[in-house]
Design a protein around this motif. Structure first.
Motif, PDB file in Angstrom:
ATOM      1  N   GLY A  11       0.978  -1.183  -0.061  1.00  0.00           N
ATOM      2  CA  GLY A  11      -0.069  -0.001  -0.090  1.00  0.00           C
ATOM      3  C   GLY A  11       0.876   1.490   0.115  1.00  0.00           C
ATOM      4  N   PRO A  12       0.257   2.517  -0.071  1.00  0.00           N
ATOM      5  CA  PRO A  12       0.937   3.623  -0.344  1.00  0.00           C
ATOM      6  C   PRO A  12       1.516   4.025   1.095  1.00  0.00           C
ATOM      7  N   SER A  13       2.634   4.708   0.989  1.00  0.00           N
ATOM      8  CA  SER A  13       3.199   5.229   2.355  1.00  0.00           C
ATOM      9  C   SER A  13       2.265   6.323   2.995  1.00  0.00           C
ATOM     10  N   GLY A  14       2.130   6.046   4.176  1.00  0.00           N
ATOM     11  CA  GLY A  14       1.199   6.688   5.200  1.00  0.00           C
ATOM     12  C   GLY A  14      -0.334   6.017   5.300  1.00  0.00           C
ATOM     13  N   ALA A  15      -0.372   4.618   4.480  1.00  0.00           N
ATOM     14  CA  ALA A  15      -1.948   4.009   4.511  1.00  0.00           C
ATOM     15  C   ALA A  15      -1.928   3.327   6.195  1.00  0.00           C
ATOM     16  N   GLY A  16      -0.647   3.234   6.743  1.00  0.00           N
ATOM     17  CA  GLY A  16      -0.746   2.578   7.919  1.00  0.00           C
ATOM     18  C   GLY A  16      -0.282   1.017   7.870  1.00  0.00           C
ATOM     19  N   LYS A  17       0.578   0.757   6.899  1.00  0.00           N
ATOM     20  CA  LYS A  17       0.817  -0.677   6.661  1.00  0.00           C
ATOM     21  C   LYS A  17       1.649  -1.116   8.182  1.00  0.00           C
ATOM     22  N   ASP A  18       2.750  -0.452   8.513  1.00  0.00           N
ATOM     23  CA  ASP A  18       3.430  -0.801   9.659  1.00  0.00           C
ATOM     24  C   ASP A  18       2.586  -0.832  10.762  1.00  0.00           C
ATOM     25  N   SER A  19       1.861  -0.117  11.142  1.00  0.00           N
ATOM     26  CA  SER A  19       0.889   0.011  12.233  1.00  0.00           C
ATOM     27  C   SER A  19      -0.015  -1.341  12.263  1.00  0.00           C
ATOM     28  N   VAL A  20      -0.799  -1.436  11.056  1.00  0.00           N
ATOM     29  CA  VAL A  20      -1.496  -2.611  11.090  1.00  0.00           C
ATOM     30  C   VAL A  20      -0.727  -4.007  11.288  1.00  0.00           C
ATOM     31  N   LEU A  21       0.558  -4.074  10.782  1.00  0.00           N
ATOM     32  CA  LEU A  21       1.315  -5.324  10.995  1.00  0.00           C
ATOM     33  C   LEU A  21       1.678  -5.261  12.260  1.00  0.00           C
ATOM     34  N   ALA A  22       1.885  -4.165  12.988  1.00  0.00           N
ATOM     35  CA  ALA A  22       2.284  -4.138  14.644  1.00  0.00           C
ATOM     36  C   ALA A  22       1.129  -4.806  15.263  1.00  0.00           C
ATOM     37  N   TRP A  23      -0.083  -4.429  14.902  1.00  0.00           N
ATOM     38  CA  TRP A  23      -1.251  -4.810  15.824  1.00  0.00           C
ATOM     39  C   TRP A  23      -1.495  -6.073  15.415  1.00  0.00           C
ATOM     40  N   ILE A  24      -1.017  -6.927  14.183  1.00  0.00           N
ATOM     41  CA  ILE A  24      -1.219  -8.279  13.791  1.00  0.00           C
ATOM     42  C   ILE A  24      -0.026  -8.911  14.512  1.00  0.00           C
ATOM     43  N   ARG A  25       0.937  -8.342  14.802  1.00  0.00           N
ATOM     44  CA  ARG A  25       2.114  -9.113  15.827  1.00  0.00           C
ATOM     45  C   ARG A  25       1.765  -9.645  16.873  1.00  0.00           C
ATOM     46  N   GLU A  26       0.717  -8.465  17.478  1.00  0.00           N
ATOM     47  CA  GLU A  26       0.225  -8.555  18.975  1.00  0.00           C
ATOM     48  C   GLU A  26      -0.935  -9.455  19.149  1.00  0.00           C
ATOM     49  N   HIS A  27      -1.697  -9.537  17.829  1.00  0.00           N
ATOM     50  CA  HIS A  27      -3.061 -10.360  18.058  1.00  0.00           C
ATOM     51  C   HIS A  27      -3.060 -11.396  17.251  1.00  0.00           C
ATOM     52  N   GLY A  28      -2.434 -11.488  16.022  1.00  0.00           N
ATOM     53  CA  GLY A  28      -2.560 -12.644  15.280  1.00  0.00           C
ATOM     54  C   GLY A  28      -2.009 -13.785  15.594  1.00  0.00           C
ATOM     55  N   ILE A  29      -0.946 -13.902  16.503  1.00  0.00           N
ATOM     56  CA  ILE A  29      -0.468 -15.230  16.754  1.00  0.00           C
ATOM     57  C   ILE A  29      -1.275 -16.145  17.594  1.00  0.00           C
ATOM     58  N   ALA A  30      -2.239 -15.628  18.038  1.00  0.00           N
ATOM     59  CA  ALA A  30      -3.293 -16.633  18.791  1.00  0.00           C
ATOM     60  C   ALA A  30      -4.347 -17.235  17.779  1.00  0.00           C
ATOM     61  N   GLN A  31      -4.107 -16.763  16.514  1.00  0.00           N
ATOM     62  CA  GLN A  31      -4.724 -17.395  15.389  1.00  0.00           C
ATOM     63  C   GLN A  31      -3.805 -17.954  14.215  1.00  0.00           C
ATOM     64  N   GLY A  32      -2.529 -17.934  14.699  1.00  0.00           N
ATOM     65  CA  GLY A  32      -1.565 -18.635  13.789  1.00  0.00           C
ATOM     66  C   GLY A  32      -0.853 -18.073  12.778  1.00  0.00           C
ATOM     67  N   VAL A  33      -1.047 -16.832  12.901  1.00  0.00           N
ATOM     68  CA  VAL A  33      -0.606 -16.021  11.821  1.00  0.00           C
ATOM     69  C   VAL A  33       0.648 -15.274  12.376  1.00  0.00           C
ATOM     70  N   VAL A  34       1.793 -15.194  11.543  1.00  0.00           N
ATOM     71  CA  VAL A  34       3.004 -14.402  11.874  1.00  0.00           C
ATOM     72  C   VAL A  34       3.360 -13.377  10.891  1.00  0.00           C
ATOM     73  N   CYS A  35       4.112 -12.460  11.122  1.00  0.00           N
ATOM     74  CA  CYS A  35       4.507 -11.325  10.343  1.00  0.00           C
ATOM     75  C   CYS A  35       6.002 -11.614  10.097  1.00  0.00           C
ATOM     76  N   ALA A  36       6.336 -11.553   8.953  1.00  0.00           N
ATOM     77  CA  ALA A  36       7.930 -11.787   8.660  1.00  0.00           C
ATOM     78  C   ALA A  36       8.660 -10.347   8.553  1.00  0.00           C
ATOM     79  N   HIS A  37       9.869 -10.451   9.178  1.00  0.00           N
ATOM     80  CA  HIS A  37      10.595  -8.960   9.181  1.00  0.00           C
ATOM     81  C   HIS A  37      11.115  -9.007   8.050  1.00  0.00           C
ATOM     82  N   ARG A  38      11.323  -7.703   7.614  1.00  0.00           N
ATOM     83  CA  ARG A  38      12.243  -7.346   6.541  1.00  0.00           C
ATOM     84  C   ARG A  38      13.622  -6.969   7.011  1.00  0.00           C
ATOM     85  N   TYR A  39      14.573  -7.302   5.941  1.00  0.00           N
ATOM     86  CA  TYR A  39      15.639  -6.860   6.211  1.00  0.00           C
ATOM     87  C   TYR A  39      16.020  -5.615   5.154  1.00  0.00           C
ATOM     88  N   ILE A  40      16.517  -4.599   5.769  1.00  0.00           N
ATOM     89  CA  ILE A  40      16.417  -3.400   5.197  1.00  0.00           C
ATOM     90  C   ILE A  40      17.875  -2.588   5.209  1.00  0.00           C
TER      91      ILE A  40
END
Length: 181
Positions: A11-40
């Protein structure tokens, strides 16, 4: 055991991707979802994203050794997704990666079954977020906003509108993932 699914978040910069993924990191693990980190090739403290900071030389060495499943360049930086993602998928884990719209074709070649996710927001919300983070000039913000409308939504994308709370956007994404299974 069936393979997991790869969700390619963009998505475009400013759409909130990082914030949504941070939320998923906290709440998605209970549903078996993980977020991969990027190498930058960006300092660890920059960008507000949970990423692994690498020097240009280290990034290039890892790329030459085949340690990345996917790489791309944007905004003067190198980005990579590690090969560990393929292992996680093989073990039945659903994985979200923070991708680039410009690298989607390359990602689809590497992971043909990936499911694209577009996180977007209104022009007003994006402009406000870009201004608040203070990394871009007014001209750079205007250029980023012009690209928002010029980008077509990829076929088959899950579209998440992030104009409300991060929790709402994150819950919408988790719901879309669960309903797709």
């Amino acid at each position: 055991m069936s393979a997991g699914h790869l969700y390619y978040v963009m998505g475009p910069s400013g759409a909130g991707k990082d914030s949504v993924l941070a939320w998923i990191r906290e709440h998605g693990i209970a549903q078996g979802v993980v977020c991969a980190h990027r190498y930058i090739t960006r300092p660890a403290h920059a960008g507000g994203e949970n990423h692994v900071a690498l020097s240009e030389a280290e990034f290039q060495l890892r790329e030459q050794r085949g340690l990345f499943a996917l790489t791309w360049q944007a905004h003067g930086l190198h980005y990579g997704i590690g090969n560990e993602v393929a292992l996680w998928l093989a073990h039945g884990t659903d994985v979200l990666v923070n991708g680039s719209r410009g690298a989607l074709t390359k990602a689809c070649s590497r992971f043909p079954a990936l499911r694209p996710v577009l996180i977007t927001a209104s022009q007003q919300a994006i402009a406000s977020r870009l201004a608040a983070r203070g990394r871009e000039s007014e001209q750079e913000i205007a250029a980023r906003l012009a690209r928002v409308d010029a980008y077509p939504i990829p076929a088959g994308s899950v579209v998440i509108h992030n104009d409300g709370s991060i929790a709402d956007a994150g819950a919408s994404l988790l719901s879309a993932i669960r309903s797709a299974l």
